[in-house]
Design a protein around this motif. Structure first.
Motif, PDB file in Angstrom:
ATOM      1  N   LEU A  71       0.844  -1.193   0.000  1.00 23.55           N
ATOM      2  CA  LEU A  71       0.000   0.000   0.000  1.00 23.55           C
ATOM      3  C   LEU A  71       0.877   1.241   0.000  1.00 23.55           C
ATOM      4  N   GLN A  72       0.468   2.231  -0.790  1.00 24.25           N
ATOM      5  CA  GLN A  72       1.144   3.526  -0.761  1.00 24.25           C
ATOM      6  C   GLN A  72       0.116   4.583  -0.404  1.00 24.25           C
ATOM      7  N   LEU A  73       0.362   5.294   0.677  1.00 22.18           N
ATOM      8  CA  LEU A  73      -0.604   6.245   1.213  1.00 22.18           C
ATOM      9  C   LEU A  73       0.059   7.606   1.405  1.00 22.18           C
ATOM     10  N   THR A  74      -0.589   8.651   0.868  1.00 22.62           N
ATOM     11  CA  THR A  74      -0.067  10.010   0.987  1.00 22.62           C
ATOM     12  C   THR A  74      -1.111  10.897   1.662  1.00 22.62           C
ATOM     13  N   LEU A  75      -0.680  11.647   2.668  1.00 17.11           N
ATOM     14  CA  LEU A  75      -1.552  12.554   3.398  1.00 17.11           C
ATOM     15  C   LEU A  75      -1.110  13.991   3.163  1.00 17.11           C
ATOM     16  N   ASP A  76      -2.061  14.925   3.276  1.00 18.47           N
ATOM     17  CA  ASP A  76      -1.684  16.331   3.197  1.00 18.47           C
ATOM     18  C   ASP A  76      -1.316  16.827   4.594  1.00 18.47           C
ATOM     19  N   LYS A  77      -1.077  18.122   4.729  1.00 15.27           N
ATOM     20  CA  LYS A  77      -0.619  18.655   6.006  1.00 15.27           C
ATOM     21  C   LYS A  77      -1.658  18.536   7.110  1.00 15.27           C
ATOM     22  N   ASN A  78      -2.935  18.336   6.722  1.00 17.94           N
ATOM     23  CA  ASN A  78      -4.014  18.157   7.699  1.00 17.94           C
ATOM     24  C   ASN A  78      -4.354  16.689   7.923  1.00 17.94           C
ATOM     25  N   TYR A  79      -3.512  15.794   7.426  1.00 14.45           N
ATOM     26  CA  TYR A  79      -3.667  14.350   7.560  1.00 14.45           C
ATOM     27  C   TYR A  79      -4.857  13.812   6.765  1.00 14.45           C
ATOM     28  N   ALA A  80      -5.309  14.549   5.763  1.00 12.61           N
ATOM     29  CA  ALA A  80      -6.331  14.043   4.846  1.00 12.61           C
ATOM     30  C   ALA A  80      -5.646  13.254   3.739  1.00 12.61           C
ATOM     31  N   ILE A  81      -6.282  12.179   3.265  1.00  3.73           N
ATOM     32  CA  ILE A  81      -5.692  11.324   2.239  1.00  3.73           C
ATOM     33  C   ILE A  81      -5.754  12.021   0.881  1.00  3.73           C
ATOM     34  N   THR A  82      -4.617  12.156   0.245  1.00  3.41           N
ATOM     35  CA  THR A  82      -4.578  12.727  -1.105  1.00  3.41           C
ATOM     36  C   THR A  82      -4.352  11.656  -2.164  1.00  3.41           C
ATOM     37  N   GLU A  83      -3.774  10.522  -1.757  1.00  5.03           N
ATOM     38  CA  GLU A  83      -3.562   9.424  -2.706  1.00  5.03           C
ATOM     39  C   GLU A  83      -3.443   8.119  -1.944  1.00  5.03           C
ATOM     40  N   ALA A  84      -4.115   7.088  -2.463  1.00  4.87           N
ATOM     41  CA  ALA A  84      -4.018   5.740  -1.896  1.00  4.87           C
ATOM     42  C   ALA A  84      -3.926   4.749  -3.045  1.00  4.87           C
ATOM     43  N   LEU A  85      -2.829   4.042  -3.116  1.00  4.32           N
ATOM     44  CA  LEU A  85      -2.581   3.103  -4.209  1.00  4.32           C
ATOM     45  C   LEU A  85      -2.317   1.709  -3.644  1.00  4.32           C
ATOM     46  N   LEU A  86      -2.852   0.702  -4.337  1.00  2.00           N
ATOM     47  CA  LEU A  86      -2.551  -0.688  -4.015  1.00  2.00           C
ATOM     48  C   LEU A  86      -1.928  -1.318  -5.248  1.00  2.00           C
ATOM     49  N   ASN A  87      -0.745  -1.854  -5.109  1.00  2.00           N
ATOM     50  CA  ASN A  87      -0.009  -2.378  -6.262  1.00  2.00           C
ATOM     51  C   ASN A  87       0.142  -1.308  -7.334  1.00  2.00           C
ATOM     52  N   ASN A  88       0.373  -0.069  -6.860  1.00  2.00           N
ATOM     53  CA  ASN A  88       0.592   1.089  -7.737  1.00  2.00           C
ATOM     54  C   ASN A  88      -0.632   1.474  -8.561  1.00  2.00           C
ATOM     55  N   GLU A  89      -1.812   1.032  -8.143  1.00  2.00           N
ATOM     56  CA  GLU A  89      -3.038   1.377  -8.848  1.00  2.00           C
ATOM     57  C   GLU A  89      -4.068   1.910  -7.864  1.00  2.00           C
ATOM     58  N   PRO A  90      -4.970   2.808  -8.345  1.00  2.00           N
ATOM     59  CA  PRO A  90      -6.033   3.300  -7.465  1.00  2.00           C
ATOM     60  C   PRO A  90      -6.903   2.156  -6.956  1.00  2.00           C
ATOM     61  N   ILE A  91      -7.429   2.305  -5.767  1.00  2.00           N
ATOM     62  CA  ILE A  91      -8.263   1.269  -5.151  1.00  2.00           C
ATOM     63  C   ILE A  91      -9.647   1.264  -5.797  1.00  2.00           C
ATOM     64  N   GLN A  92     -10.088   0.091  -6.244  1.00  2.00           N
ATOM     65  CA  GLN A  92     -11.406  -0.070  -6.865  1.00  2.00           C
ATOM     66  C   GLN A  92     -12.384  -0.587  -5.815  1.00  2.00           C
ATOM     67  N   LYS A  93     -13.484   0.114  -5.670  1.00  2.00           N
ATOM     68  CA  LYS A  93     -14.413  -0.175  -4.567  1.00  2.00           C
ATOM     69  C   LYS A  93     -15.007  -1.581  -4.620  1.00  2.00           C
ATOM     70  N   ASP A  94     -15.264  -2.117  -5.818  1.00  2.00           N
ATOM     71  CA  ASP A  94     -15.913  -3.429  -5.924  1.00  2.00           C
ATOM     72  C   ASP A  94     -14.924  -4.575  -6.096  1.00  2.00           C
ATOM     73  N   LYS A  95     -13.642  -4.270  -6.145  1.00  2.00           N
ATOM     74  CA  LYS A  95     -12.627  -5.311  -6.313  1.00  2.00           C
ATOM     75  C   LYS A  95     -12.297  -5.949  -4.972  1.00  2.00           C
ATOM     76  N   THR A  96     -11.989  -7.245  -4.998  1.00  2.00           N
ATOM     77  CA  THR A  96     -11.580  -7.958  -3.783  1.00  2.00           C
ATOM     78  C   THR A  96     -10.056  -7.928  -3.668  1.00  2.00           C
ATOM     79  N   TYR A  97      -9.601  -7.515  -2.498  1.00  2.00           N
ATOM     80  CA  TYR A  97      -8.169  -7.468  -2.218  1.00  2.00           C
ATOM     81  C   TYR A  97      -7.862  -8.423  -1.066  1.00  2.00           C
ATOM     82  N   TYR A  98      -6.669  -8.981  -1.100  1.00  2.00           N
ATOM     83  CA  TYR A  98      -6.266  -9.929  -0.068  1.00  2.00           C
ATOM     84  C   TYR A  98      -5.214  -9.277   0.830  1.00  2.00           C
ATOM     85  N   VAL A  99      -5.597  -9.103   2.084  1.00  2.00           N
ATOM     86  CA  VAL A  99      -4.782  -8.368   3.048  1.00  2.00           C
ATOM     87  C   VAL A  99      -4.261  -9.324   4.117  1.00  2.00           C
TER      88      VAL A  99
END
Length: 252
Positions: free
Chosen positions: A169-197
């Protein structure tokens, strides 16, 4: 002679003698007995224990790898070298097992910062090192989560503001700790896709308030302890080279 009064008296005495007394606790006393080097060793017992102690110490002191620096869980803000090593080791060692059993691959790993219980000191990395870092009997489990649950996971990380070990997982926050980017396997997270954690059984059961794991499609128990995964990882490399990177960062 009328024996009835005598028999009646004997019956009363018999009943009285059968009555159980009741006792109640009125006081507890104790004293502390410190265990120190001043206590003499029982040579008989020590002679029995000695072969087992020597065998355990031999196994625990076995050199597995080498650390060019000392690594602590307090070295970084949102990700640490030792935490990255721990998460990467779990991913590297458990993914082949999971793939062989299910045909799927692990997408990411999430562990907890508090689960790192010791530093890795500069020098030889031994079996004892792995036991010091992970003294608990936590086992690796893999949870199938939809993208919506992954969003809850990343939201948890952004709000906790702690360097929980992650991999994949790659997660980037702004100065207020809000998420500006979240990538799984270098790709945006798809809401209906199943991921194995991959995580540990303690966190799966809600440890550190990670309640998002319970809303899942499937649970896979690997019967593989995190400590053993670390030992196997140490054995596979001559020198460990963990670094603080950009997998979880904040832009100022």
């Amino acid at each position: 002679m009328n024996l009835r009064p005598l028999l009646f008296l004997l019956a009363i005495m018999s009943l009285a003698s059968c009555k159980q007394e009741t006792f109640s606790l009125t006081k507890i006393e104790g004293k502390q007995i410190p265990i120190t080097d001043s206590i003499a060793i029982d040579k008989g017992i020590d002679s029995i224990i000695k072969p087992f102690r020597e065998s355990v110490n031999k196994d625990m002191n076995a050199i597995l790898s080498y650390a060019p620096e000392t690594y602590s869980k307090n070295d970084g803000d949102l990700n640490t070298a030792i935490g990255n090593l721990m998460a990467d080791a779990v991913l590297t060692q458990s993914d082949p097992i999971f793939n062989k059993r299910t045909g799927h691959n692990i997408d990411m790993v999430l562990l907890n910062h508090g689960g790192i219980r010791s530093i890795i000191s500069k020098g030889n990395v031994t079996t004892r090192t792995a036991f010091q870092i992970m003294p608990f009997e936590n086992s690796i489990v893999v949870v199938a989560l939809k993208g919506q649950q992954i969003d809850s996971l990343t939201d948890y990380l952004s709000k906790s503001k702690r360097p929980h070990p992650i991999s994949g997982l790659q997660l980037t926050l702004d100065k207020n700790y809000a998420i500006t980017e979240a990538l799984l396997n270098n790709e945006p997270i798809q809401k209906d896709k199943t991921y194995y954690v991959a995580t540990n059984d303690y966190l799966y059961n809600g440890g550190d308030r990670m309640r998002f794991f319970k809303t899942n499609d499937s649970l896979y128990v690997l019967d593989y302890k995190i400590r053993n995964a670390m030992i196997d990882y140490f054995k596979s490399v001559d020198t460990i080279k963990p670094v603080i990177d950009n997998r979880f960062i904040q832009t100022k």
